[in-house]
Design a protein around this motif. Structure first.
Motif, PDB file in Angstrom:
ATOM      1  N   UNK A  17       0.418  11.996  -4.166  1.00  0.00           N
ATOM      2  CA  UNK A  17      -0.315  10.959  -4.538  1.00  0.00           C
ATOM      3  C   UNK A  17      -0.127   9.640  -3.707  1.00  0.00           C
ATOM      4  N   UNK A  18       1.095   9.237  -3.496  1.00  0.00           N
ATOM      5  CA  UNK A  18       1.344   8.143  -2.508  1.00  0.00           C
ATOM      6  C   UNK A  18       0.862   8.401  -1.358  1.00  0.00           C
ATOM      7  N   UNK A  19       0.843   9.614  -0.788  1.00  0.00           N
ATOM      8  CA  UNK A  19       0.201  10.123   0.746  1.00  0.00           C
ATOM      9  C   UNK A  19      -1.268   9.889   0.699  1.00  0.00           C
ATOM     10  N   UNK A  20      -2.001  10.064  -0.523  1.00  0.00           N
ATOM     11  CA  UNK A  20      -3.257   9.771  -0.710  1.00  0.00           C
ATOM     12  C   UNK A  20      -3.674   8.298  -0.450  1.00  0.00           C
ATOM     13  N   UNK A  21      -2.938   7.750  -0.966  1.00  0.00           N
ATOM     14  CA  UNK A  21      -3.178   6.062  -1.124  1.00  0.00           C
ATOM     15  C   UNK A  21      -2.895   5.571   0.184  1.00  0.00           C
ATOM     16  N   UNK A  22      -1.948   6.044   0.859  1.00  0.00           N
ATOM     17  CA  UNK A  22      -1.812   5.746   2.442  1.00  0.00           C
ATOM     18  C   UNK A  22      -2.956   6.067   3.134  1.00  0.00           C
ATOM     19  N   UNK A  23      -3.388   7.359   2.845  1.00  0.00           N
ATOM     20  CA  UNK A  23      -4.476   7.765   3.865  1.00  0.00           C
ATOM     21  C   UNK A  23      -5.686   7.085   3.715  1.00  0.00           C
ATOM     22  N   UNK A  24      -6.190   6.744   2.257  1.00  0.00           N
ATOM     23  CA  UNK A  24      -7.233   6.250   2.432  1.00  0.00           C
ATOM     24  C   UNK A  24      -7.490   4.934   2.852  1.00  0.00           C
ATOM     25  N   UNK A  25      -6.223   3.957   2.830  1.00  0.00           N
ATOM     26  CA  UNK A  25      -6.045   2.780   3.799  1.00  0.00           C
ATOM     27  C   UNK A  25      -6.377   3.029   5.152  1.00  0.00           C
ATOM     28  N   UNK A  26      -5.780   4.107   5.954  1.00  0.00           N
ATOM     29  CA  UNK A  26      -5.560   4.222   7.547  1.00  0.00           C
ATOM     30  C   UNK A  26      -7.015   4.571   7.586  1.00  0.00           C
ATOM     31  N   UNK A  27      -7.539   5.496   6.883  1.00  0.00           N
ATOM     32  CA  UNK A  27      -9.081   6.099   7.324  1.00  0.00           C
ATOM     33  C   UNK A  27     -10.176   4.910   7.260  1.00  0.00           C
TER      34      UNK A  27
END
Length: 300
Positions: A17-27
């Protein structure tokens, strides 16, 4: 059905779940940066990151579903949900890779100047974010195919960002704008390689193929050593998921024994199959001189 349980690493969903949030930001950052800088590699990395966001969400949902208990309408529960997620994630890796290759080849013929400074900073951001996500999922990836698919998506993202950074530096100091396309192609080829391996593994499990590391002939040989066994036949062996290895078969007994005697014989078979082959779910149909095919493998 016998249930012999192997102790497994408990996979958590919080890191995912934390990785999902991080990847939304970087995308979001890479899409904006790619448009401003004109970097195809950066946009392709953002596209890959976006596909990762979708795959990570899919992996997270599948992980939650896999924990649901069996019901009258779903007698196996949702235990195969993570296999399905791994299959879809692997397929998307390959599809995205071919899209990137097409765009990169087209850009080789029609090169354009790229704002390399922005590319460099966003690539560094991608390395940090994806590197953190990779570290969070590493332990779970060693024990779960679904988590491994998510981990591979993030690992390839990090490597892609490294490639974009190298390309950005070469463009900054040497003006080699064609490097942007070359790096994109290299990223895509790597995606195809890791995606195909994962796709093959998940497909074999979904198709109920015999696990690669188990020889059915060896199973037959070991079971036939047990006193009271005449012939093991009608054998089916498959992974329900990564934790559960199922075997069903007919067991032709040497003598016309009682049910209690068969229970003792069955226990011996279960111990052999569990200790030597890791088979923890066993369903055996007892027989004595029954008129039916006695082939080891029979198409039902």
């Amino acid at each position: 059905m016998s249930h012999n349980h192997i102790h497994k690493h408990e996979v958590k969903g919080k890191s995912l779940l934390f990785s999902i949030v991080l990847n939304v930001v970087i995308t979001f950052a890479q899409v904006v940066g790619g448009i401003i800088s004109g970097s195809l590699a950066l946009i392709s990395d953002a596209l890959h990151n976006f596909s990762d966001v979708l795959s990570l969400v899919f992996s997270f949902v599948a992980h939650k579903l896999s924990k649901r208990k069996a019901t009258l309408n779903h007698t196996f529960g949702y235990k195969r949900a993570e296999l399905l997620a791994a299959f879809v994630n692997a397929a998307t890796l390959i599809i995205v890779a071919f899209i990137l290759i097409y765009g990169a080849i087209e850009r080789l013929f029609f090169p354009r100047e790229i704002a390399s400074t922005l590319v460099i900073w966003l690539a560094l951001l991608g390395i940090i974010v994806n590197g953190l996500s990779v570290l969070l999922l590493k332990r779970d990836a060693d024990h779960n195919l679904n988590m491994k698919s998510a981990y591979l998506h993030l690992l390839t993202d990090m490597l892609a960002s490294v490639a974009v950074l190298i390309g950005g530096l070469l463009m900054q100091f040497y003006g080699w704008f064609w490097v942007d396309s070359v790096m994109t192609i290299l990223i895509a080829v790597y995606l195809i390689i890791v995606g195909f391996d994962l796709l093959l593994k998940s497909t074999k499990m979904l198709m109920l193929f015999t696990p690669d590391d188990i020889d059915i002939n060896q199973i037959i040989k070991e079971v036939h050593k047990i006193k009271g066994v005449n012939k093991l036949h009608h054998i089916h062996l498959w992974h329900l998921n990564e934790e559960e290895l199922h075997l069903e078969a007919h067991l032709d007994c040497s003598n016309d024994i009682t049910m209690s005697e068969f229970n003792t014989l069955l226990h011996e078979v279960e111990v052999v199959l569990f200790k030597k082959f890791g088979i923890n779910h066993i369903n055996i149909q007892p027989e004595f001189k029954k008129e039916d095919p006695k082939d080891y493998i029979v198409q039902d």
